[in-house]
Design a protein around this motif. Structure first.
Motif, short mmCIF file in Angstrom:
data_model
loop_
_atom_site.label_atom_id
_atom_site.label_comp_id
_atom_site.label_asym_id
_atom_site.label_seq_id
_atom_site.Cartn_x
_atom_site.Cartn_y
_atom_site.Cartn_z
N CYS A 1 14.30 -6.73 -7.49
CA CYS A 1 13.25 -6.98 -6.50
C CYS A 1 12.08 -7.71 -7.14
N PHE A 2 11.43 -8.50 -6.36
CA PHE A 2 10.16 -9.13 -6.72
C PHE A 2 10.21 -9.90 -8.03
N ALA B 1 5.07 -6.79 -4.71
CA ALA B 1 5.51 -5.42 -4.39
C ALA B 1 4.44 -4.70 -3.59
N TYR C 1 4.30 -5.97 -0.05
CA TYR C 1 5.49 -5.58 0.71
C TYR C 1 5.36 -4.14 1.22
N THR D 1 7.34 1.23 -7.46
CA THR D 1 7.65 -0.04 -8.13
C THR D 1 7.74 0.28 -9.63
#
Ligand code: GRF
Length: 205
Positions: free
Chosen positions: A119-120, A129, A132, A137
């Protein structure tokens, strides 16, 4: 693994991870490894100041329009070769390494990313993050391949995103975690405990 394994850190900015790595080295956390070279593509990088303060050799390879990415890689490989570097540690290095460099140091380049990959990806992992709205995270240390933030994952750590967090406070939490995780990952490499099997990185006992 070689005696006194030689590390080059590549950094473009602040160099807080470099600082954490130097501190870990001074505390004996990196075993027999030494940061023997710091390279930046930015002559103004604070990372260069940190390196010089610790007596570490520095080099600058400026990104400018007159050299191609392949030529940049060539200069990088020359500098790393001259210093007999065993491990290349990217710490906020704002350039994507090309095929030539990745092949020359295959399995010997690692990077830290301020999000839980996959992700990211990209240059604004913390901010992306946060925007979102994720509740968790973290940080990823991974081997570098030819993609952007795509190589096999060595270690990950997580942080909770609290309701009261701001981008700044989240960034501070992420940095604090990075400063713990990166030296640990480097030590695993130094001790020869990392084995890449396809997408997976096995941590040997
Ligand atoms: C870190 O957040 C790292 O994850 C990313 O770039 C940032 C570098 O920070 N790749 P610093 O220069 O080490 O302070």
């Amino acid at each position: 693994m070689a005696e006194n394994l030689r590390i080059a850190v590549l950094a473009s900015g602040e160099g807080t991870n470099l600082g954490a790595i130097i501190k870990a080295q001074d505390e004996g956390i990196l075993g027999n490894a030494r940061v023997s070279l710091v390279i930046s593509d930015n002559p103004e990088a604070k990372a260069l100041v940190r390196a010089r303060e610790s007596g570490i050799t520095t080099a600058v390879i400026e990104k400018n329009s007159s050299i191609t990415p392949e030529e940049f890689d060539g200069l990088l490989i020359d500098e790393l070769g001259k210093a007999s570097v065993d491990l290349v540690v990217l710490a906020g290095f704002m350039r994507v390494l090309g095929k030539k460099m990745v092949n020359a140091f295959s399995g010997r380049i690692i990077n830290i990313h301020p999000a839980l990959l996959p992700c990211f990806k990209g240059v604004s992992g913390v901010s992306d993050a946060f925007d979102y709205g994720v509740k968790v995270t973290g940080v990823t240390v991974h081997f570098v391949d030819e993609g952007v933030d795509t190589g096999p994952i060595i270690l990950q750590g997580h942080v909770d995103v609290e309701q009261a967090d701001t981008k700044l406070s989240l960034e501070q939490k992420i940095h604090a975690l990075e400063h713990q995780l990166y030296p640990r990952a480097i030590r695993l490499f130094v001790d020869g405990k990392l084995k890449i099997e396809g997408r997976k990185v096995l941590i040997l006992e």
